[in-house]
Structures are given as structure tokens and as C-alpha cells.
Design a protein around this motif. Structure first.
Motif, PDB file in Angstrom:
ATOM      1  N   THR A 362       0.814  -1.220   0.000  1.00  9.59           N
ATOM      2  CA  THR A 362       0.000   0.000   0.000  1.00  9.59           C
ATOM      3  C   THR A 362       0.849   1.272   0.000  1.00  9.59           C
ATOM      4  OG1 THR A 362      -0.123   0.011   2.428  1.00  9.59           O
ATOM      5  CG2 THR A 362      -1.847  -1.189   1.228  1.00  9.59           C
ATOM      6  N   VAL A 363       2.146   1.165   0.247  1.00  6.19           N
ATOM      7  CA  VAL A 363       3.028   2.336   0.261  1.00  6.19           C
ATOM      8  C   VAL A 363       3.408   2.671  -1.177  1.00  6.19           C
ATOM      9  CG1 VAL A 363       5.216   3.272   1.086  1.00  6.19           C
ATOM     10  CG2 VAL A 363       3.894   1.725   2.541  1.00  6.19           C
ATOM     11  N   ASN A 364       3.282   3.916  -1.540  1.00  2.00           N
ATOM     12  CA  ASN A 364       3.461   4.332  -2.938  1.00  2.00           C
ATOM     13  C   ASN A 364       4.862   4.045  -3.472  1.00  2.00           C
ATOM     14  OD1 ASN A 364       0.820   5.303  -3.095  1.00  2.00           O
ATOM     15  ND2 ASN A 364       1.402   7.336  -2.354  1.00  2.00           N
ATOM     16  N   ARG A 365       5.873   4.252  -2.649  1.00  5.19           N
ATOM     17  CA  ARG A 365       7.238   4.125  -3.141  1.00  5.19           C
ATOM     18  C   ARG A 365       7.731   2.688  -3.231  1.00  5.19           C
ATOM     19  NH1 ARG A 365      11.286   7.748   0.009  1.00  5.19           N
ATOM     20  NH2 ARG A 365      12.655   6.655  -1.460  1.00  5.19           N
ATOM     21  N   ASP A 405       7.250   4.959   6.467  1.00  6.80           N
ATOM     22  CA  ASP A 405       5.922   4.762   5.861  1.00  6.80           C
ATOM     23  C   ASP A 405       5.488   3.301   5.941  1.00  6.80           C
ATOM     24  OD1 ASP A 405       5.862   7.448   5.269  1.00  6.80           O
ATOM     25  OD2 ASP A 405       6.543   7.196   3.189  1.00  6.80           O
TER      26      ASP A 405
END
Length: 433
Positions: A362-365, A405
């Protein structure tokens, strides 16, 4: 020695005689009117600057949507409003005297000389704005102004003769003040042209898609060295300097390098090796000791590394050759990060692994094309220990923040799934005797 002094006095007397003759011709009764007109035009020019300079400056400040080049040009005009006004008045007066009044050219001779000098000063002022260095620009300004003034008033030959008479002679070598000035001017011009060519070629090399970043830096450095050295040698040769004696000087420099400049030479050679083997290049993310950041530029002596907190470290090239360097983006931009955490023994390890992987996704990076993995590493005293491994492609944006994150995503996911994160608990018992 006596001959040199006599030659100097002769040239000085010639210059004084020409100055005296020019002054007498200038103050002839037929030319006094021209001098009065020049004085009036100078006064009107300063009056125009006093009346319009501030108004034009305020008008420029109020302009919107103009490019920086246009604004700089308008500021240049505003700062030279007095000289521009004088040139316009002078040449308008000359036109009126010759075309309207029908006077002979001799009646406006002084006006033509002064107007030509003023126009040359104006052109020089605009042209030297291309020179960025303020000190060099001021030197070129004054040198050009003096040259054109002496040329148009007819004193250039006498002045050059006077400068040439001030000289020293060593055997067959003669060095005069005129030679020194010519060497400075010609060499400076050659270096300026070399700089312009170097910047243009460097920009062309950097934008070429067929040349790698490290090779582009290497070619740029070699091109700059060749152009600057050639400019200096050609400039000195143009004024008659004998450069054969530089062979002895180069040998002395070599001895000095061997003893006193070992570190500098080592860094320069290391820099060439770095550029040739492409071990690091601008934009790479590296770790060297406690320094972590991305390479901003490669220099002849050091590498500029910028960290996430904005600090810029200048690391000697030798350290990159002799020390262990971690290049996070050497072959590709993929970087794997590990996160260690623990879960309670009461939590299903299969659910923990699945939840951790989904939370990392779910973390964008986090790089989605390479799915994260989670493994059990040990059974600890208070928890089952896990490691979560995931990949990123933008290490230049930092590592600690993406780890944070992912930790936050794990916390939220574990709270939603009812997975407990244990902490050590101690029980104290007091025994009675």
C-alpha cells in the motif's frame, strides 16, 4: 641603461608635444563654439538622467510577463540614459550643422570626434555585459574606453611608443610594458573565447544521448584543459614570447609535483580512473562511511555528495578508490530494504506474513513489480521475529522516510487484523527471609 632612459624621455616628449598641439587646435576661436555646444549637451544629458532615471526604473519594476533578458536590457538602457542622451544630441547637432545649415565639416570636427568616442563607449558598455565576472568586465571596459579614446584623438601611436620604451632586456630577450599589456589583452581574449567554446561544447556533450554521464564529464574536462592551455600558449606566442624556456619550468614543476603535490595528483588521477571505469556517476546514490547521499557532480579533485539534510560533502577522489563504497544505483535503480519486527506467539504467523506483505504494497514508493516477501527469522523471548523485504526505485528520495511509511502501514494493518506487537514484560517477586 642610459639609452633606455633617453628613449623613454624622447617618447614622453613626443606625447607631450602632441597633447599640446591637440589642445591648441581644440581651443581655436573657430572651435570654441563646438566646445560650448558639448558643454551644453553634457548638462542636458545629466538633466535627462535626473528627470527620467527614477521614472524609467519604476516603469521597469511594474512590467509583467517580460523575460529576464528583456528586463536586463531595459535596466542597461536606464543606467546609461545620460550617455544615450548625449550621443543622440551630439549626432543630431552634427546633422543639423552639416545638412540643414550647410556648414563645412571642419566646423563640426570636434563634435564628430567627441560623438564617435561617446558612441564607442556606449557600444563597449553593452558588449562587455556578456562578461560575467565583474572584475574582468570592469578591466575590459576601462581598457577599451582608453584605447578608443586615444585612437580617435590621434594619441595612440605616441602612447604605444611611450609604453614600448619602458622595457627590460636580458641578453636577447626584451620585455616592455607594451608587450605585457598586449599579452594580457590577447591572452585574456583567447581564454574568453576558449571559455565560450568550452561551455558550448560541454552543453552539447551533456545533452547527447549517445554519451554516458561519466564519459561526458571526462570529455568535458579534457576539452576544457586543451582549450585553456592552447589559449594561453597561443596568446603568449602572438605577442612574441619565446616559450622554449618553459621546458625547464615544466621539469621544475614535475619535481614539485613529485614531492609537494602528491595528494593533489593522487586525487586527480583517481578522478580520471573514476570517470573511465564508470564506478560512480552524477545522480548515483552512494554510502561512504557515515555519509549517505547522491552524487551531484564529479570534479578534478573531489566528488560532491549531497545528503538528505541538504549538506554537501566534498569527498576526495582518492577515498572513492581506496575505501569501500556502497553504490545503491550502480547497475540499476532497484534497492532492497529490510524491516525487522516481532509479533506475539498468539498471532497466526501465516496471517502475519500475509498482512505484512499487503501492508507494504500500500506504500506508494514500494516497487509493485517485485512483490515484497516476509520470513520468520527466529523465535525470540517475547515474540516471533520476522523480516519484511521490499524494493524501491527512487533511493534519491531517502531511505528512512520510506521505512517509516512501511512501519506505519504495518501498524495500521496489524491493528485492523488484531495482530499483537508484544513488548518485554518483567515480573518482580519479593522473597521473604
Amino acid at each position: 641603461m642610459e639609452q633606455d632612459i633617453q628613449a623613454f624621455l624622447t617618447e614622453l616628449q613626443t606625447l607631450v608635444n602632441q597633447l599640446e598641439l591637440s589642445a591648441r587646435l581644440m581651443f581655436l576661436p573657430t572651435r570654441q563654439i563646438q566646445l560650448i555646444l558639448i558643454a551644453i549637451m553634457i548638462a542636458l544629458s545629466f538633466l535627462a538622467r535626473w528627470l527620467w532615471s527614477e521614472r524609467i526604473r519604476d516603469w521597469i519594476r511594474g512590467l509583467e510577463g517580460r523575460s529576464k533578458g528583456q528586463l536586463r536590457f531595459l535596466v542597461m538602457l536606464q543606467r546609461r540614459i545620460a550617455l544615450i542622451t548625449f550621443v543622440l544630441l551630439c549626432w543630431t547637432t552634427i546633422f543639423v550643422m552639416r545638412q540643414v545649415m550647410g556648414l563645412f565639416p571642419s566646423r563640426s570636427y570636434i563634435l564628430v570626434v567627441v560623438g564617435t568616442i561617446a558612441l564607442a563607449w556606449l557600444v563597449i558598455g553593452f558588449a562587455t555585459k556578456l562578461i560575467r565576472n565583474p572584475l574582468v568586465r570592469r578591466f575590459v571596459n576601462w581598457s577599451a574606453w582608453i584605447y578608443v579614446t586615444l585612437y580617435f584623438v590621434g594619441l595612440l601611436d605616441a602612447t604605444m611608443g611611450l609604453l614600448d620604451s619602458v622595457a627590460v632586456e636580458i641578453q636577447n630577450f626584451r620585455l616592455s610594458l607594451l608587450n605585457i599589456l598586449q599579452a594580457i589583452i590577447i591572452t585574456g581574449t583567447m581564454v574568453f573565447l576558449a571559455r565560450v567554446l568550452s561551455n558550448a561544447a560541454s552543453q552539447r556533450i551533456r545533452t547527447s544521448e549517445d554519451i554516458s554521464p561519466t564519459l561526458a564529464v571526462l570529455l568535458t574536462k579534457i576539452l576544457q584543459a586543451v582549450l585553456y592551455v592552447s589559449a594561453i600558449f597561443l596568446g603568449l606566442r602572438a605577442v612574441g614570447f619565446d616559450l622554449t624556456g618553459l621546458t625547464v619550468l615544466s621539469g621544475a614543476i614535475g619535481v614539485g609535483i613529485g614531492f609537494g603535490l602528491q595528494k593533489i595528483v593522487s586525487n586527480i588521477v583517481s578522478g580520471i580512473i573514476i570517470l573511465m571505469d564508470k564506478s560512480v556517476k552524477p545522480g548515483d546514490v552512494i554510502s561512504l562511511g557515515e555519509t549517505f547521499g547522491w552524487i551531484q557532480s564529479l570534479g578534478a579533485r573531489y566528488v560532491s555528495v549531497v545528503t538528505r539534510d541538504g549538506r554537501e560533502y566534498l569527498i576526495p577522489n582518492e577515498d572513492l578508490i581506496t575505501s569501500q563504497v556502497v553504490n545503491w544505483t550502480h547497475t540499476d535503480e532497484l534497492v532492497r530494504l529490510d524491516i525487522h519486527f516481532g509479533a506475539a506467539y498468539s498471532s497466526d504467523p501465516h496471517l502475519v506474513r500475509k498482512t505484512a506483505i499487503e501492508a507494504a504494497m500500500t506504500v506508494n514508493r514500494v516497487f509493485a513489480q517485485r512483490r515484497p516477501v516476509c520470513h520468520i527469522t527466529s523465535f525470540g523471548d517475547s515474540s516471533v521475529d520476522y523480516v519484511l523485504r521490499f524494493w524501491i526505485t527512487d533511493s534519491t528520495k531517502g531511505l528512512t522516510n520510506v521505512r517509516g511509511d512501511v512501519y506505519l502501514a504495518l501498524w495500521d494493518a496489524f491493528q485492523a487484523a488484531g495482530i499483537q506487537i508484544p513488548f518485554p514484560q518483567r515480573e518482580v517477586r519479593i522473597l521473604k527471609d
